[in-house]
Scaffold this motif. Structure first.
Motif, PDB file in Angstrom:
ATOM      1  N   ALA A  80       0.850  -1.196   0.000  1.00 21.12           N
ATOM      2  CA  ALA A  80       0.000   0.000   0.000  1.00 21.12           C
ATOM      3  C   ALA A  80       0.881   1.240   0.000  1.00 21.12           C
ATOM      4  O   ALA A  80       1.996   1.218   0.529  1.00 21.12           O
ATOM      5  CB  ALA A  80      -0.895   0.005   1.241  1.00 21.12           C
ATOM      6  N   ALA A  82       1.636   4.487   1.672  1.00 17.10           N
ATOM      7  CA  ALA A  82       1.376   5.054   3.000  1.00 17.10           C
ATOM      8  C   ALA A  82       0.845   6.482   2.862  1.00 17.10           C
ATOM      9  O   ALA A  82       1.169   7.178   1.896  1.00 17.10           O
ATOM     10  CB  ALA A  82       2.668   5.056   3.821  1.00 17.10           C
ATOM     11  N   GLN A 109      -4.119   2.736  -2.041  1.00 13.80           N
ATOM     12  CA  GLN A 109      -3.589   4.040  -1.639  1.00 13.80           C
ATOM     13  C   GLN A 109      -4.282   4.517  -0.367  1.00 13.80           C
ATOM     14  O   GLN A 109      -5.508   4.461  -0.255  1.00 13.80           O
ATOM     15  CB  GLN A 109      -3.850   5.050  -2.760  1.00 13.80           C
ATOM     16  CG  GLN A 109      -3.327   6.438  -2.458  1.00 13.80           C
ATOM     17  CD  GLN A 109      -4.200   7.527  -3.057  1.00 13.80           C
ATOM     18  OE1 GLN A 109      -5.139   7.250  -3.813  1.00 13.80           O
ATOM     19  NE2 GLN A 109      -3.910   8.761  -2.711  1.00 13.80           N
ATOM     20  N   LYS A 220      -3.264   3.633  13.241  1.00 13.94           N
ATOM     21  CA  LYS A 220      -1.906   3.649  12.676  1.00 13.94           C
ATOM     22  C   LYS A 220      -0.941   4.239  13.698  1.00 13.94           C
ATOM     23  O   LYS A 220      -1.145   5.375  14.154  1.00 13.94           O
ATOM     24  CB  LYS A 220      -1.895   4.493  11.394  1.00 13.94           C
ATOM     25  CG  LYS A 220      -0.516   4.677  10.783  1.00 13.94           C
ATOM     26  CD  LYS A 220      -0.610   5.331   9.423  1.00 13.94           C
ATOM     27  CE  LYS A 220       0.730   5.481   8.748  1.00 13.94           C
ATOM     28  NZ  LYS A 220       1.538   6.587   9.256  1.00 13.94           N
ATOM     29  N   TRP A 240      -2.045  -1.070  12.536  1.00  9.57           N
ATOM     30  CA  TRP A 240      -0.931  -0.618  11.679  1.00  9.57           C
ATOM     31  C   TRP A 240       0.290  -0.380  12.559  1.00  9.57           C
ATOM     32  O   TRP A 240       0.333   0.579  13.333  1.00  9.57           O
ATOM     33  CB  TRP A 240      -1.350   0.678  10.976  1.00  9.57           C
ATOM     34  CG  TRP A 240      -0.458   1.138   9.865  1.00  9.57           C
ATOM     35  CD1 TRP A 240       0.893   1.117   9.805  1.00  9.57           C
ATOM     36  CD2 TRP A 240      -0.885   1.718   8.622  1.00  9.57           C
ATOM     37  NE1 TRP A 240       1.338   1.647   8.619  1.00  9.57           N
ATOM     38  CE2 TRP A 240       0.278   2.027   7.879  1.00  9.57           C
ATOM     39  CE3 TRP A 240      -2.148   2.026   8.075  1.00  9.57           C
ATOM     40  CZ2 TRP A 240       0.216   2.624   6.618  1.00  9.57           C
ATOM     41  CZ3 TRP A 240      -2.200   2.617   6.818  1.00  9.57           C
ATOM     42  CH2 TRP A 240      -1.032   2.902   6.105  1.00  9.57           C
ATOM     43  N   VAL A 273      -0.946  -4.206   9.182  1.00  5.62           N
ATOM     44  CA  VAL A 273      -0.099  -3.525   8.197  1.00  5.62           C
ATOM     45  C   VAL A 273       1.152  -3.079   8.931  1.00  5.62           C
ATOM     46  O   VAL A 273       1.098  -2.750  10.124  1.00  5.62           O
ATOM     47  CB  VAL A 273      -0.840  -2.302   7.593  1.00  5.62           C
ATOM     48  CG1 VAL A 273       0.093  -1.432   6.761  1.00  5.62           C
ATOM     49  CG2 VAL A 273      -2.015  -2.761   6.737  1.00  5.62           C
ATOM     50  N   ASP A 275       4.837  -0.607   8.415  1.00  9.24           N
ATOM     51  CA  ASP A 275       5.657   0.258   7.573  1.00  9.24           C
ATOM     52  C   ASP A 275       6.851   0.745   8.376  1.00  9.24           C
ATOM     53  O   ASP A 275       6.938   0.546   9.590  1.00  9.24           O
ATOM     54  CB  ASP A 275       4.846   1.434   6.986  1.00  9.24           C
ATOM     55  CG  ASP A 275       4.508   2.517   8.006  1.00  9.24           C
ATOM     56  OD1 ASP A 275       5.136   2.616   9.088  1.00  9.24           O
ATOM     57  OD2 ASP A 275       3.590   3.309   7.707  1.00  9.24           O
ATOM     58  N   ALA A 296       3.212  -1.149   3.978  1.00  9.17           N
ATOM     59  CA  ALA A 296       3.001   0.191   3.425  1.00  9.17           C
ATOM     60  C   ALA A 296       4.353   0.845   3.142  1.00  9.17           C
ATOM     61  O   ALA A 296       5.334   0.631   3.859  1.00  9.17           O
ATOM     62  CB  ALA A 296       2.174   1.041   4.382  1.00  9.17           C
TER      63      ALA A 296
END
Ligand SMILES: Cc1cc2nc3c(=O)[nH]c(=O)nc-3n(C[C@H](O)[C@H](O)[C@H](O)COP(=O)(O)O)c2cc1C
Length: 348
Positions: A80, A82, A109, A220, A240, A273, A275, A296
């Protein structure tokens, strides 16, 4: 990309270099930098490189399946874009241009809640799957109005960022006496009426959010098992794991180091998720092997935007996808589903 065309960029480092050449120094540093000593920023990369991949040989690797789902939304691959604010600094059409690039690369997205564009306009630029990242930059009435527009525009989930109680001290910007918000002052209002509202968020606001939108919700910026457990109990469907790419609290764990404990606490009750420093196909494999449903990507896509707008975004994502496919074949895994931690070995 059209078959037979010579690509402008053929590797990810080339894209980053092109962005660096093209962008004003302050803007490049705003993107690249982290908070204070940048220890968290460096740890994200270091922790990823400390994970080695154990390959399996003599597996028929002609077909590689990248498809997955996130919150039951089908995705053509488990990556994805971020959410990132300030995109207008990197391209005059900022978020809209990013949306075009993500759409072209058939990549989920996340639109930043710090967007300067109407959510409807960004949504219209990307026919593919999209989700919205929320900043509580106003009171509940303001958020409720925004969420109604987000729902009507076709975003498939709302993810509240919880690691920006206050804005991190990004020393590259501070030293340069450069304020990204001032630099963006000519753009449409990038934030809501009360950005300081973020500082008063508590779990009560998560319960309120859950009641207020019909979309699935995510949080997140979760870095511990305790918070992940509490989030799942509050009905959060997307956890996240992120330290905001090292831009908020300095001296945290790398997000990939925090991931296993969160995966254990969530125990399959929500999608995860991750990142933070993921910038190669092999990095994506590592995140998935440790239990994330999707990885992400922030800066690696941002450099695409800065280097060549939507084409640069699509090019960066295309290279990343090719890397992922190649590396899966080379480690003898033919699907992104069912990767497990035994694919990895910690090395120092
Ligand atoms: C320029 C920039 C702006 C960002 N703005 C936001 C934002 O508006 N909302 C948010 O939740 N995260 C924001 N982030 C954090 C990213 O969503 C993501 O967590 C982080 O960049 C991931 O690390 P990576 O850049 O190493 O891939 C931003 C990151 C960057 C680099």
């Amino acid at each position: 990309m059209v078959a037979g065309m010579i690509a402008k960029f053929v590797t990810l480092p080339e894209i980053r270099q092109a962005a660096r050449r093209r962008l004003p120094r302050e803007v490049y540093n705003f993107g690249a930098g982290g908070a204070e000593t940048e220890t968290t920023l460096r740890r994200n990369r270091r922790a990823l490189s400390r994970l080695a991949i154990r390959q399996q040989i003599l597996v028929d690797a002609r077909e590689i399946d990248l498809e997955t789902t996130l919150l039951d939304v089908p995705l053509s691959w488990p990556v994805a874009v971020a959410p990132m604010g300030g995109l207008v600094l990197f391209h005059p059409e900022g978020d809209v241009e990013m949306a075009r690039g993500a759409g072209r690369a058939d990549t989920l997205q996340f639109l930043s809640g710090a967007t300067g564009w109407p959510v409807e306009e960004v949504a219209a630029a990307n026919p593919g799957p999209k989700m919205f990242q929320l900043y509580h930059h106003g009171d509940r009435g303001w958020v409720a109005d925004l969420l109604a527009r987000v729902e009507a525009s076709g975003y498939l989930a709302v993810c509240l960022t919880v690691d920006v109680q206050v804005y991190g001290r990004r020393e590259r910007d501070i030293v340069a006496r450069w304020d990204p918000r001032a630099a963006m002052s000519s753009a449409p209002n990038p934030r809501g009426p009360d950005p300081d509202y973020q500082a008063r968020l508590t779990w009560d606001d998560v319960a309120w959010l859950k009641k207020t939108t019909r979309l699935p919700i995510g949080l997140k910026g979760i870095m511990t098992a305790e918070d992940a457990r509490r989030a799942v109990e509050a009905g959060v469907g997307l956890i996240w794991v992120s330290n905001h790419g090292g831009r908020q609290l300095d001296q945290t764990q790398a997000s990939v180091e925090a991931l296993p404990a969160v995966v254990g606490a969530v125990a399959g009750r929500a999608d995860i998720v991750v990142d933070g420093g993921f910038s190669r196909g092999t990095d994506v494999i590592k995140g998935l092997a440790l239990g994330a449903k999707a990885v992400a990507i922030g800066r690696t896509v941002l450099w695409g935007l800065g280097a060549d707008g939507a084409d640069g975004v699509a090019c960066a994502l295309g290279i990343l996808r090719a890397e992922l496919r190649t590396s899966l074949a080379l480690c003898g895994r033919t699907s992104v589903k069912g990767l497990s931690p035994d694919l990895l070995l910690r090395v120092d």
